[in-house]
Design a protein around this motif. Structure first.
Motif, PDB file in Angstrom:
ATOM      1  N   GLU A  11       7.045   7.394  -2.511  1.00 15.57           N
ATOM      2  CA  GLU A  11       5.832   7.520  -3.325  1.00 15.57           C
ATOM      3  C   GLU A  11       6.202   7.848  -4.769  1.00 15.57           C
ATOM      4  O   GLU A  11       7.198   8.527  -5.027  1.00 15.57           O
ATOM      5  CB  GLU A  11       4.941   8.619  -2.758  1.00 15.57           C
ATOM      6  N   ASN A  12       5.418   7.339  -5.686  1.00 14.09           N
ATOM      7  CA  ASN A  12       5.591   7.625  -7.117  1.00 14.09           C
ATOM      8  C   ASN A  12       6.987   7.276  -7.627  1.00 14.09           C
ATOM      9  O   ASN A  12       7.598   8.048  -8.355  1.00 14.09           O
ATOM     10  CB  ASN A  12       5.252   9.088  -7.420  1.00 14.09           C
ATOM     11  N   SER A  13       7.470   6.118  -7.256  1.00  9.73           N
ATOM     12  CA  SER A  13       8.830   5.708  -7.617  1.00  9.73           C
ATOM     13  C   SER A  13       8.903   4.830  -8.864  1.00  9.73           C
ATOM     14  O   SER A  13       9.989   4.384  -9.241  1.00  9.73           O
ATOM     15  CB  SER A  13       9.460   4.948  -6.443  1.00  9.73           C
ATOM     16  N   LEU A  14       7.773   4.577  -9.517  1.00 10.43           N
ATOM     17  CA  LEU A  14       7.755   3.613 -10.610  1.00 10.43           C
ATOM     18  C   LEU A  14       8.735   3.963 -11.732  1.00 10.43           C
ATOM     19  O   LEU A  14       9.485   3.102 -12.199  1.00 10.43           O
ATOM     20  CB  LEU A  14       6.344   3.453 -11.182  1.00 10.43           C
ATOM     21  N   ALA A  15       8.777   5.210 -12.168  1.00  7.36           N
ATOM     22  CA  ALA A  15       9.678   5.584 -13.268  1.00  7.36           C
ATOM     23  C   ALA A  15      11.144   5.350 -12.878  1.00  7.36           C
ATOM     24  O   ALA A  15      11.923   4.781 -13.658  1.00  7.36           O
ATOM     25  CB  ALA A  15       9.456   7.039 -13.671  1.00  7.36           C
ATOM     26  N   ALA A  16      11.524   5.750 -11.685  1.00  5.28           N
ATOM     27  CA  ALA A  16      12.904   5.539 -11.223  1.00  5.28           C
ATOM     28  C   ALA A  16      13.197   4.054 -11.057  1.00  5.28           C
ATOM     29  O   ALA A  16      14.291   3.583 -11.380  1.00  5.28           O
ATOM     30  CB  ALA A  16      13.137   6.282  -9.911  1.00  5.28           C
ATOM     31  N   ARG A  17      12.224   3.302 -10.582  1.00  4.79           N
ATOM     32  CA  ARG A  17      12.384   1.856 -10.399  1.00  4.79           C
ATOM     33  C   ARG A  17      12.631   1.175 -11.746  1.00  4.79           C
ATOM     34  O   ARG A  17      13.539   0.343 -11.881  1.00  4.79           O
ATOM     35  CB  ARG A  17      11.141   1.277  -9.721  1.00  4.79           C
ATOM     36  N   LEU A  18      11.837   1.531 -12.734  1.00  6.55           N
ATOM     37  CA  LEU A  18      12.000   0.918 -14.056  1.00  6.55           C
ATOM     38  C   LEU A  18      13.354   1.258 -14.673  1.00  6.55           C
ATOM     39  O   LEU A  18      13.975   0.412 -15.327  1.00  6.55           O
ATOM     40  CB  LEU A  18      10.858   1.355 -14.978  1.00  6.55           C
ATOM     41  N   SER A  25      -3.692  -0.603  -4.432  1.00 10.78           N
ATOM     42  CA  SER A  25      -4.518   0.097  -5.416  1.00 10.78           C
ATOM     43  C   SER A  25      -3.619   1.046  -6.188  1.00 10.78           C
ATOM     44  O   SER A  25      -2.722   1.670  -5.634  1.00 10.78           O
ATOM     45  CB  SER A  25      -5.646   0.869  -4.730  1.00 10.78           C
ATOM     46  N   GLY A  26      -3.836   1.128  -7.467  1.00  4.82           N
ATOM     47  CA  GLY A  26      -2.990   1.970  -8.306  1.00  4.82           C
ATOM     48  C   GLY A  26      -1.851   1.167  -8.894  1.00  4.82           C
ATOM     49  O   GLY A  26      -1.737  -0.034  -8.703  1.00  4.82           O
ATOM     50  N   GLU A  27      -0.988   1.860  -9.614  1.00  4.48           N
ATOM     51  CA  GLU A  27       0.131   1.172 -10.246  1.00  4.48           C
ATOM     52  C   GLU A  27       1.396   1.384  -9.436  1.00  4.48           C
ATOM     53  O   GLU A  27       1.472   2.249  -8.580  1.00  4.48           O
ATOM     54  CB  GLU A  27       0.328   1.662 -11.672  1.00  4.48           C
ATOM     55  N   GLY A  28       2.368   0.562  -9.718  1.00  3.99           N
ATOM     56  CA  GLY A  28       3.652   0.693  -9.046  1.00  3.99           C
ATOM     57  C   GLY A  28       3.801  -0.276  -7.890  1.00  3.99           C
ATOM     58  O   GLY A  28       3.069  -1.254  -7.771  1.00  3.99           O
ATOM     59  N   PHE A  29       4.765   0.028  -7.052  1.00  2.85           N
ATOM     60  CA  PHE A  29       5.146  -0.879  -5.978  1.00  2.85           C
ATOM     61  C   PHE A  29       5.331  -0.093  -4.683  1.00  2.85           C
ATOM     62  O   PHE A  29       5.635   1.093  -4.703  1.00  2.85           O
ATOM     63  CB  PHE A  29       6.438  -1.609  -6.348  1.00  2.85           C
ATOM     64  N   SER A  30       5.173  -0.801  -3.564  1.00  7.80           N
ATOM     65  CA  SER A  30       5.370  -0.163  -2.264  1.00  7.80           C
ATOM     66  C   SER A  30       6.702  -0.551  -1.638  1.00  7.80           C
ATOM     67  O   SER A  30       7.099   0.003  -0.627  1.00  7.80           O
ATOM     68  CB  SER A  30       4.229  -0.538  -1.316  1.00  7.80           C
ATOM     69  N   GLY A  31       7.396  -1.512  -2.249  1.00  7.29           N
ATOM     70  CA  GLY A  31       8.678  -1.938  -1.711  1.00  7.29           C
ATOM     71  C   GLY A  31       9.116  -3.258  -2.310  1.00  7.29           C
ATOM     72  O   GLY A  31       8.578  -3.707  -3.317  1.00  7.29           O
ATOM     73  N   SER A  32      10.094  -3.877  -1.654  1.00 11.00           N
ATOM     74  CA  SER A  32      10.666  -5.132  -2.143  1.00 11.00           C
ATOM     75  C   SER A  32      11.100  -5.996  -0.972  1.00 11.00           C
ATOM     76  O   SER A  32      11.356  -5.492   0.129  1.00 11.00           O
ATOM     77  CB  SER A  32      11.919  -4.867  -2.991  1.00 11.00           C
ATOM     78  N   LEU A  33      11.236  -7.286  -1.246  1.00 11.96           N
ATOM     79  CA  LEU A  33      11.790  -8.233  -0.278  1.00 11.96           C
ATOM     80  C   LEU A  33      12.826  -9.087  -0.997  1.00 11.96           C
ATOM     81  O   LEU A  33      12.560  -9.628  -2.079  1.00 11.96           O
ATOM     82  CB  LEU A  33      10.695  -9.135   0.294  1.00 11.96           C
ATOM     83  N   ILE A  34      14.003  -9.189  -0.395  1.00 14.11           N
ATOM     84  CA  ILE A  34      15.054 -10.079  -0.884  1.00 14.11           C
ATOM     85  C   ILE A  34      15.481 -10.931   0.301  1.00 14.11           C
ATOM     86  O   ILE A  34      15.730 -10.397   1.389  1.00 14.11           O
ATOM     87  CB  ILE A  34      16.267  -9.287  -1.424  1.00 14.11           C
TER      88      ILE A  34
END
Length: 89
Positions: free
Chosen positions: A11-18, A47-56
């Motif tokens: 949760e709330n990982s947007l800053a670390a992700r960027l 809903s909200g900003e950011g991401f819930s995960g990724s797919l590669i």
């Protein structure tokens, strides 16, 4: 063989992700230059900003090779991913 790397963000990982994104993208560019990358992208929050995960989805010689590549993802060391699953695709 193709493998799916399915990651779930904390949760709330947007800053670390960027912050870790440039290193993450460089690794994807290397796979792409080797013609091994099929697709990659984040899962936006509903809903909200950011991401819930990724797919590669990428080509690796074995499950172990795919897992090792996934484990070295900068998003893991940056604390972005809570869980990563690797399986044949």
């Amino acid at each position: 063989m193709l493998f799916a790397i399915i990651a779930e963000d904390v949760e709330n990982s947007l800053a670390a992700r960027l912050q870790a994104r440039p290193a993450h993208v460089e690794r994807l560019k290397l796979l792409q230059s080797e013609s091994r990358l099929t697709l990659a992208g984040p899962h936006p929050q509903v809903s909200g900003e950011g991401f819930s995960g990724s797919l590669i989805v990428a080509d690796f010689s074995s499950l172990e090779a795919a897992q090792a590549w996934a484990n070295a993802n900068p998003y893991i060391s940056a604390g972005v991913y809570a869980k990563v699953t690797v399986k044949p695709f």
